[in-house]
Write an enzyme that holds these catalytic residues in place. Structure first.
Site, PDB file in Angstrom:
ATOM      1  N   SER A  87     -10.277  -9.742   5.973  1.00  0.00           N
ATOM      2  CA  SER A  87      -9.736 -10.423   7.149  1.00  0.00           C
ATOM      3  C   SER A  87     -10.892 -10.953   7.976  1.00  0.00           C
ATOM      4  CB  SER A  87      -8.893  -9.452   7.984  1.00  0.00           C
ATOM      5  OG  SER A  87      -7.592  -9.366   7.437  1.00  0.00           O
ATOM      6  N   GLY A 137     -10.857  -5.923   2.199  1.00  0.00           N
ATOM      7  CA  GLY A 137     -11.397  -5.961   3.561  1.00  0.00           C
ATOM      8  C   GLY A 137     -11.871  -7.334   3.990  1.00  0.00           C
ATOM      9  N   ASP A 178      -1.486  -1.716  -3.839  1.00  0.00           N
ATOM     10  CA  ASP A 178      -2.816  -1.729  -3.225  1.00  0.00           C
ATOM     11  C   ASP A 178      -3.283  -0.275  -3.045  1.00  0.00           C
ATOM     12  OD1 ASP A 178      -4.992  -2.891  -1.940  1.00  0.00           O
ATOM     13  OD2 ASP A 178      -4.020  -2.876   0.034  1.00  0.00           O
ATOM     14  N   HIS A 179      -4.472   0.029  -3.496  1.00  0.00           N
ATOM     15  CA  HIS A 179      -5.061   1.366  -3.325  1.00  0.00           C
ATOM     16  C   HIS A 179      -4.200   2.512  -3.859  1.00  0.00           C
ATOM     17  CE1 HIS A 179      -8.553   0.021  -1.125  1.00  0.00           C
ATOM     18  NE2 HIS A 179      -7.766  -0.723  -0.365  1.00  0.00           N
ATOM     19  N   SER A 228       0.855  -1.190   0.000  1.00  0.00           N
ATOM     20  CA  SER A 228       0.000   0.000   0.000  1.00  0.00           C
ATOM     21  C   SER A 228       0.890   1.239   0.000  1.00  0.00           C
ATOM     22  CB  SER A 228      -0.894   0.000   1.245  1.00  0.00           C
ATOM     23  OG  SER A 228      -0.078   0.134   2.395  1.00  0.00           O
ATOM     24  N   HIS A 272     -12.529  -2.551   5.662  1.00  0.00           N
ATOM     25  CA  HIS A 272     -11.113  -2.592   6.042  1.00  0.00           C
ATOM     26  C   HIS A 272     -10.917  -2.563   7.563  1.00  0.00           C
ATOM     27  CE1 HIS A 272     -10.376  -0.862   1.852  1.00  0.00           C
ATOM     28  NE2 HIS A 272      -9.763  -2.028   1.880  1.00  0.00           N
ATOM     29  N   GLY A 273      -9.832  -3.176   8.026  1.00  0.00           N
ATOM     30  CA  GLY A 273      -9.430  -3.048   9.426  1.00  0.00           C
ATOM     31  C   GLY A 273      -9.917  -4.176  10.329  1.00  0.00           C
ATOM     32  N   SER A 330      -5.192  -7.207   7.837  1.00  0.00           N
ATOM     33  CA  SER A 330      -5.356  -7.118   9.296  1.00  0.00           C
ATOM     34  C   SER A 330      -5.055  -8.442   9.998  1.00  0.00           C
ATOM     35  CB  SER A 330      -6.785  -6.677   9.643  1.00  0.00           C
ATOM     36  OG  SER A 330      -7.035  -5.398   9.110  1.00  0.00           O
TER      37      SER A 330
HETATM   38  P1  13P Z   1      -8.337  -6.246   5.874  1.00  0.00           P
HETATM   39  O1  13P Z   1      -8.196  -5.020   6.703  1.00  0.00           O
HETATM   40  O2  13P Z   1      -9.670  -6.909   6.075  1.00  0.00           O
HETATM   41  O3  13P Z   1      -7.218  -7.207   6.047  1.00  0.00           O
HETATM   42  O4  13P Z   1      -8.334  -5.790   4.342  1.00  0.00           O
HETATM   43  C1  13P Z   1      -7.136  -5.594   3.648  1.00  0.00           C
HETATM   44  C2  13P Z   1      -7.347  -4.998   2.305  1.00  0.00           C
HETATM   45  O5  13P Z   1      -8.416  -4.964   1.761  1.00  0.00           O
HETATM   46  C3  13P Z   1      -6.166  -4.453   1.619  1.00  0.00           C
HETATM   47  O6  13P Z   1      -6.526  -3.689   0.522  1.00  0.00           O
END
Ligand code: 13P
Length: 332
Positions: A237, A235, A94-95, A56, A190-191, A280
């Site tokens: 996790s 997102g 990523d992003h 990221s 996320h998170g 995460s």
């Molecule tokens: P998590 O926070 O659920 O692990 O998501 C990570 C993610 O989407 C990275 O782009």
């Protein structure tokens, strides 16, 4: 200009086509430390899985962009050293939030980039994605774009609310942007705090939060509109409660941390979802192992002593995801 091909990396095109057909998903693990990188490569080699190592903007700021790129190159050589003759490793941004950042990554050897224009108005999101695609495709780099907004916080990316992807937009968006894969919003986040207690119910026996289900109806509608097109879930996790409990037991404070149940991810992996992002869970596995080790060994101070169990715990988690959730083992 460094081509990822010279570094032994691959783009996502072929691996996504096989994953969609085969009903499994490729793991996309974020990394920014050497121990994460080692654990990801060991897990991928032992399970004979293709893998996406993603970086990221925050990771680039933390570890330094050049170092991470060389770590990914090192990952390919390390996989070979561990006995994998032809590793399939993608180095993915990523992003990415600007054309310039995506270009910079492509120029320094990334094989795949995400341009995240999901917070922009629809037409601007398409225009930005198309600009990145036009540049990336010249170098056979694949591009992920995003439609719909995920809630949650991850490095610089944050949103208080989620907006599900509108299935009626996906054909127009993918055709006009030319993207190779599409990240969608169906309720992941996320998170480590994916849902507020108000959005969940509570298990009366354990007192743990039970999150609301993903919007599989939207995923299925999108699949119908774009048959065979690679879909990405961010997102994802699952926030393993045993890691959260370990962290809390050894001095941490993560009340009501909750993730996406693994059965739902397993179901998603069988569909057109062919890339599942996990960051995460790796952070939790690392922190839990370090907190436990230091609490039990208060006189130790050599980072290798506590980073070793942290690396082992992350590796165990990566293998579990590959084998029991995404099904990408033995797919090399
Ligand atoms: P998590 O926070 O659920 O692990 O998501 C990570 C993610 O989407 C990275 O782009």
């Amino acid at each position: 200009m460094v081509s990822y091909k010279e570094l032994g990396l691959v783009n996502t095109r072929e691996m996504f086509a096989k994953a969609v057909k085969g009903g499994y998903a490729i793991p996309a693990f974020n990394f920014n430390t050497m121990e994460q990188m080692q654990a990801i490569v060991q897990a991928a080699v032992e399970t004979k899985s293709p893998v996406i190592m993603q970086v990221s903007k925050g990771a680039r700021n933390y570890a330094n962009a050049t170092i991470l790129r060389y770590m990914a190159q090192g990952a390919v050589e390390y996989a070979k050293e561990l006995g994998c003759a032809n590793p399939q490793i993608v180095l993915h941004l990523d992003h990415g939030d600007t054309f310039e950042l995506c270009k910079d990554c492509i120029d320094m050897g990334f094989s795949s980039v995400m341009i995240d224009g999901s917070s922009l108005p629809y037409e601007e999101n398409i225009a930005l994605a198309k600009k990145v695609v036009d540049y990336a495709h010249k170098y056979d780099v694949t591009v992920e774009a995003e439609l719909g907004v995920l809630a949650g916080v991850e490095d610089e990316v944050s949103s208080a609310v989620s907006h599900y992807t509108k299935p009626e937009e996906v054909i127009d968006f993918s055709q006009r942007s030319g993207c190779d894969s599409l990240a969608i919003s169906i309720g992941t986040s996320h998170g480590a705090y994916k849902f507020t207690p108000a959005q969940c119910t509570r298990d009366p026996k354990t007192g743990k939060l039970v999150p609301p289900p993903l919007a599989f109806n939207i995923l299925h509608e999108i699949e119908k509109k774009l048959p065979g097109f690679p879909i990405v879930l961010h997102g994802s996790s699952s926030v393993p409660q045993e890691e959260v409990d370990t962290i809390n037991k050894y001095g941490g404070k993560l009340p009501d941390a909750v993730g996406i149940p693994e059965e739902q991810l397993r179901e998603a992996a069988k569909s057109a979802v062919c890339k599942i992002n996990i960051d995460s869970d790796s952070r939790l596995a690392m922190t839990a192992a370090i907190r436990k080790y230091l609490a039990e060994n208060p006189s130790h101070f050599d980072p290798r002593q506590y980073l070793k169990p942290a690396r082992e715990n992350m590796k165990k988690m990566y293998i579990h995801k590959i084998v029991n959730v995404l099904g990408s083992n033995n797919k090399l």
